[in-house]
Design an enzyme around this catalytic site. Structure first.
Site, PDB file in Angstrom:
ATOM      1  CG  HIS A  43      -6.618  -7.032   4.258  1.00 59.82           C
ATOM      2  ND1 HIS A  43      -6.596  -7.019   2.892  1.00 59.82           N
ATOM      3  CD2 HIS A  43      -5.511  -7.706   4.635  1.00 59.82           C
ATOM      4  CE1 HIS A  43      -5.520  -7.643   2.460  1.00 59.82           C
ATOM      5  NE2 HIS A  43      -4.841  -8.080   3.505  1.00 59.82           N
TER       6      HIS A  43
HETATM    7  P1  TYD Z   1      -0.851  -7.342   4.760  1.00 56.78           P
HETATM    8  O1  TYD Z   1      -1.340  -7.015   3.389  1.00 56.78           O
HETATM    9  O2  TYD Z   1      -1.666  -6.869   5.930  1.00 56.78           O
HETATM   10  O3  TYD Z   1      -0.599  -8.914   4.889  1.00 56.78           O
HETATM   11  P2  TYD Z   1      -1.600 -10.166   4.926  1.00 56.78           P
HETATM   12  O4  TYD Z   1      -2.901  -9.750   4.332  1.00 56.78           O
HETATM   13  O5  TYD Z   1      -0.925 -11.231   4.127  1.00 56.78           O
HETATM   14  O6  TYD Z   1      -1.737 -10.607   6.318  1.00 56.78           O
HETATM   15  O7  TYD Z   1       0.651  -6.797   4.904  1.00 56.78           O
HETATM   16  C1  TYD Z   1       1.466  -7.129   6.013  1.00 56.78           C
HETATM   17  C2  TYD Z   1       2.488  -6.012   6.191  1.00 56.78           C
HETATM   18  O8  TYD Z   1       3.339  -5.939   5.040  1.00 56.78           O
HETATM   19  C3  TYD Z   1       1.859  -4.636   6.369  1.00 56.78           C
HETATM   20  O9  TYD Z   1       2.579  -3.952   7.381  1.00 56.78           O
HETATM   21  C4  TYD Z   1       2.093  -3.945   5.046  1.00 56.78           C
HETATM   22  C5  TYD Z   1       3.318  -4.627   4.473  1.00 56.78           C
HETATM   23  N1  TYD Z   1       3.257  -4.740   3.012  1.00 56.78           N
HETATM   24  C6  TYD Z   1       4.070  -3.943   2.238  1.00 56.78           C
HETATM   25  O10 TYD Z   1       4.858  -3.125   2.754  1.00 56.78           O
HETATM   26  N2  TYD Z   1       4.007  -4.052   0.875  1.00 56.78           N
HETATM   27  C7  TYD Z   1       3.172  -4.921   0.265  1.00 56.78           C
HETATM   28  O11 TYD Z   1       3.137  -5.011  -1.003  1.00 56.78           O
HETATM   29  C8  TYD Z   1       2.317  -5.746   1.083  1.00 56.78           C
HETATM   30  C9  TYD Z   1       1.356  -6.722   0.461  1.00 56.78           C
HETATM   31  C10 TYD Z   1       2.387  -5.619   2.444  1.00 56.78           C
END
Ligand code: TYD
Length: 144
Positions: free
Chosen positions: A57
């Site tokens: 993303h």
């Molecule tokens: P995401 O940023 O998509 O993770 P990655 O890029 O590491 O794969 O986040 C994964 C899940 O965690 C998503 O449902 C949102 C949640 N999340 C939070 O609630 N707070 C945060 O600070 C972060 C980074 C993610």
């Protein structure tokens, strides 16, 4: 030439100070001094399976700095025009990632810990989770 800490170059490595001591090394981070934004959030990834892929993303406005506090992993970054990759393994070196950068993380070592400093609180509306939408946003930015 050494880059200023405030440089907003789209991705770059940031060196942190270290206080070495026979009892162990100590590294510290002060927002706006060692990193180019006030730190509004810290999160970390751990218990990551070695075959996991994270990220995938970009963000409309968020700036982040990614560290391998323990172990190692790869981050692939893409500003819509140029792609590069970094292998992080040194807890004194963080990868600054500006807004509108697509990132993917993989090749985690066993027990790796990834810590991220972020310029804003979590906001799902700030995410670009579709690559095509990211390219559109990045192109619009380049034209302005
Ligand atoms: P995401 O940023 O998509 O993770 P990655 O890029 O590491 O794969 O986040 C994964 C899940 O965690 C998503 O449902 C949102 C949640 N999340 C939070 O609630 N707070 C945060 O600070 C972060 C980074 C993610």
């Amino acid at each position: 030439m050494t880059e200023s800490i405030n440089s907003k170059n789209f991705v770059r490595l940031i060196d942190l100070p270290v206080v070495t001591d026979p009892r162990g090394d100590l590294t510290f981070i002060e927002g706006e001094r060692h990193v180019p934004f006030p730190i509004r959030r810290v999160y970390y990834l751990y218990n990551v399976p070695v075959d996991a892929e994270r990220g995938g993303h970009a963000h409309h406005g968020l700036e982040q700095i990614v560290f391998a506090l323990s172990g190692s992993f790869r981050i692939k970054v893409d500003n819509g025009t140029t792609k590069s990759e970094y292998w992080l393994s040194d807890p004194r070196k963080g990868l600054y990632i500006n807004r509108l950068i697509w990132r993917e993380m993989d090749s985690f070592s066993q027990g790796a810990v990834c810590m991220v400093l972020a310029s804003q609180p979590y906001d799902e509306a700030d995410y670009l989770r579709e690559y095509d939408n990211f390219i559109e946003a990045a192109n619009k930015e380049t034209k302005n």
